[in-house]
Design an enzyme around this catalytic site. Sequence first.
Site, PDB file in Angstrom:
ATOM      1  N   GLU A  37       0.806  -1.221   0.000  1.00 48.38           N
ATOM      2  CA  GLU A  37       0.000   0.000   0.000  1.00 48.38           C
ATOM      3  C   GLU A  37       0.846   1.281   0.000  1.00 48.38           C
ATOM      4  O   GLU A  37       0.711   2.144   0.860  1.00 48.38           O
ATOM      5  CB  GLU A  37      -0.972  -0.007   1.185  1.00 48.38           C
ATOM      6  CG  GLU A  37      -1.952  -1.176   1.119  1.00 48.38           C
ATOM      7  CD  GLU A  37      -2.922  -1.230   2.288  1.00 48.38           C
ATOM      8  OE1 GLU A  37      -2.879  -0.329   3.147  1.00 48.38           O
ATOM      9  OE2 GLU A  37      -3.720  -2.180   2.355  1.00 48.38           O
TER      10      GLU A  37
ATOM     11  N   ASN B 195       2.178  -4.808  -3.374  1.00 44.55           N
ATOM     12  CA  ASN B 195       0.766  -5.114  -3.132  1.00 44.55           C
ATOM     13  C   ASN B 195       0.003  -3.829  -2.827  1.00 44.55           C
ATOM     14  O   ASN B 195       0.513  -2.953  -2.120  1.00 44.55           O
ATOM     15  CB  ASN B 195       0.648  -6.087  -1.949  1.00 44.55           C
ATOM     16  CG  ASN B 195      -0.751  -6.609  -1.748  1.00 44.55           C
ATOM     17  OD1 ASN B 195      -1.422  -7.014  -2.705  1.00 44.55           O
ATOM     18  ND2 ASN B 195      -1.226  -6.618  -0.511  1.00 44.55           N
TER      19      ASN B 195
ATOM     20  N   HIS C 282     -10.435  -6.057  -2.340  1.00 47.05           N
ATOM     21  CA  HIS C 282     -11.484  -5.895  -1.335  1.00 47.05           C
ATOM     22  C   HIS C 282     -12.608  -5.134  -2.035  1.00 47.05           C
ATOM     23  O   HIS C 282     -12.543  -3.909  -2.193  1.00 47.05           O
ATOM     24  CB  HIS C 282     -10.974  -5.105  -0.131  1.00 47.05           C
ATOM     25  CG  HIS C 282      -9.942  -5.816   0.671  1.00 47.05           C
ATOM     26  ND1 HIS C 282     -10.189  -7.004   1.314  1.00 47.05           N
ATOM     27  CD2 HIS C 282      -8.642  -5.508   0.943  1.00 47.05           C
ATOM     28  CE1 HIS C 282      -9.103  -7.403   1.958  1.00 47.05           C
ATOM     29  NE2 HIS C 282      -8.154  -6.517   1.739  1.00 47.05           N
TER      30      HIS C 282
ATOM     31  N   GLU D 247      -6.010 -10.516  -1.508  1.00 49.18           N
ATOM     32  CA  GLU D 247      -6.866 -10.308  -0.330  1.00 49.18           C
ATOM     33  C   GLU D 247      -8.341 -10.243  -0.738  1.00 49.18           C
ATOM     34  O   GLU D 247      -9.089  -9.385  -0.269  1.00 49.18           O
ATOM     35  CB  GLU D 247      -6.457  -9.024   0.406  1.00 49.18           C
ATOM     36  CG  GLU D 247      -4.996  -8.984   0.808  1.00 49.18           C
ATOM     37  CD  GLU D 247      -4.597  -7.724   1.557  1.00 49.18           C
ATOM     38  OE1 GLU D 247      -5.498  -7.058   2.117  1.00 49.18           O
ATOM     39  OE2 GLU D 247      -3.394  -7.409   1.586  1.00 49.18           O
TER      40      GLU D 247
ATOM     41  N   ASP E 119     -12.174 -10.390  -1.058  1.00 52.57           N
ATOM     42  CA  ASP E 119     -13.452 -10.618  -0.404  1.00 52.57           C
ATOM     43  C   ASP E 119     -14.488  -9.716  -1.052  1.00 52.57           C
ATOM     44  O   ASP E 119     -14.153  -8.723  -1.694  1.00 52.57           O
ATOM     45  CB  ASP E 119     -13.393 -10.433   1.119  1.00 52.57           C
ATOM     46  CG  ASP E 119     -12.787  -9.118   1.574  1.00 52.57           C
ATOM     47  OD1 ASP E 119     -12.800  -8.136   0.801  1.00 52.57           O
ATOM     48  OD2 ASP E 119     -12.282  -9.055   2.707  1.00 52.57           O
TER      49      ASP E 119
END
Length: 665
Positions: free
Chosen positions: A339, A383, A418, A446, A448
Amino acid sequence: MPHGARTPLRATTAMLAAVVLVLAGALATLHAQRAAAATTTVLSADFENGLDSWTGRGAAAVALQSTDSPRGAQSLEVTGRTASWNGATRDVTSLFTPGTSYTVSVWVRLPSGSSGSAGVRLSAQRDTAGTSSYDTIATSTTVTSGAWTQLTASYTPGTFTTASLYVETTGSLTDLLVDDVLVTSTALTPDLTLPAIKTAWASSFPVGAAVEAPETLGARSDVLLRHFAQITPGNAMKPDATHPSEATFTFTGADQIVDYAVAHHLRVYGHTLLWHQQTPAWFFQHADGSSLTTSTDDQALLRSRLQTHIQTLADHFRTTYGEYGAAGNPIVAFDVVNEVVDENQSDGLRRSEWYRVLGPSYIADAFRYARTAFGPNVKLFINDYNTEYANKRAPYLALVKSLLAQGVPVDGVGHQLHVEIGRSVSDIDATLSAFDALPVRQAVTELDVSTYKSSGESWTTPPTTRLVEQGYYYRDVFAVLKKHASSLESVTLWGLDDSRTWLRSGAAPLLFDGTLAAKPAFWGVVDPSRIEATPTPTSTTPTPTPTPTPTPTPTSGGACVVDYQVSSAWPGGFVGQVTVVNTGTAAVDGWTVRWTFGAGEQLSQVWSATATQQGTQVTATNLSWNARLAAAGGSTTFGFIGTSTGTPAADPTSASLNGTSCVVR
């Protein structure tokens, strides 16, 4: 059907009836899954007929009393406390199972005549091989003699040889009254005959899950091993978990997860070596606690700390599990930097403490240190989140191209994903296509999918129609991922089941519900024909350019916006991030942001700001490098780690910028 074509009324009626029957079947199946998850009582103590096996802890004594407003005929009185940890305790060794989630509740009160209030805490002690662990379950800071207060929360114990529940205080030595202790659990009986996710996608890419210790135990472990080929330690490898002070490294949590991977032949994707969050403050401080500057000496010190951190981690896992690439070492990849992109900055880079001291050079440094430390057999990834949006994709792509042009050893690019139902899958496709053109691997790190479409929605359990829609959204996402399978190193779900998601309650973003039953989302990944009811197809229209994080409906406020996010949480703690936006017509030179916590949270560490807390109110002030907020949209972001006694509140109850009430998101 073609535009303008007509269907006879009888045929239309028949079609509608068929859709209703199919949807009814889907609803019945989901309701049956929920009904099959029976809640059982593990422990109940109302003290009506005795002490119910509760005893004193430390110097404390316990006795039954019936004259001081018990909730029934009797309650438990705790006296003689000489330390805050003294209280009432009950052995639960034979009642609790590691990895099983429990709902724990107790009612507490101060005896009549007590003045003021006290902090009272419900805790657990776990003992293994001579080492004790203490877990906070729930706390109230305002227990008085005037009324009974309920402490309640979900608790999932880690491993133990013996275990006990106990009631203590946060500092006061007051006597206590305790009543109506209740512990329940929902039986986890997953269907292990379901088609395995890892098998369904074996020819395309490994599918993994992010895990903590509870996922390696009991029924959760059974589901994990059935369906996933790879694991990512959610928190155990981050800097705060492995390197809490300059002279201290701790690998107990990380080793537990890697040991599990070795025992069960799972790949491990490491996460993460460098992040602006969950990095201890000492990294950016002198020995006396003062902040590092941009002097040559301070820059050299911070680079040395970063290199030592990376090298020590790599050496530990090499020494413990063998050389990377060998059969005994399951670590195949690592998120090196996490990030670091901010699309709102002119150079596209996040303003963090790393950036403040070192400028952009720290990113290349981290990759070079990691290559030296890990060698050629661990793929090194960058990432980030929201990379599916065009305005985030552009600076991310530019950064990776720049690093490659400098010869920086970037092996792969991670996309967190996400997302929520309805976010454009064509944007995901466009991002993967853009990076396909570079000589790098890609990974979904990651994933979801929240069932909420806006912050105005809230529920305990999502509507069944929304769960079905989620199933089809997962179908569409995985169809895009399959299209890019040749460039994907792996696809990782950020968690195993909905009960342990980092998102707010009710989001239900994963493939299994809290009882480990397969959801329509599971079938969307494994066999979409079994979702049964077909909703409107997922939109493929590109999503409009957003703010850095999804923008919920604002509350009332002035010419500023405070966007508060809980980015991750674990029992007793959480990571928060605040973005403050100046929506006024004049620039702000120097800012102070205040907000009020809504669930008893406490600050423990802050970066990219200075902050203090009095009661529930937090006051955060700019650093020298992020003091200016340009007019009409200028923003800055800072983060913090906090402690919490239960689930931290999703939003503060109020916020302001330099005294002006702000919109809270």
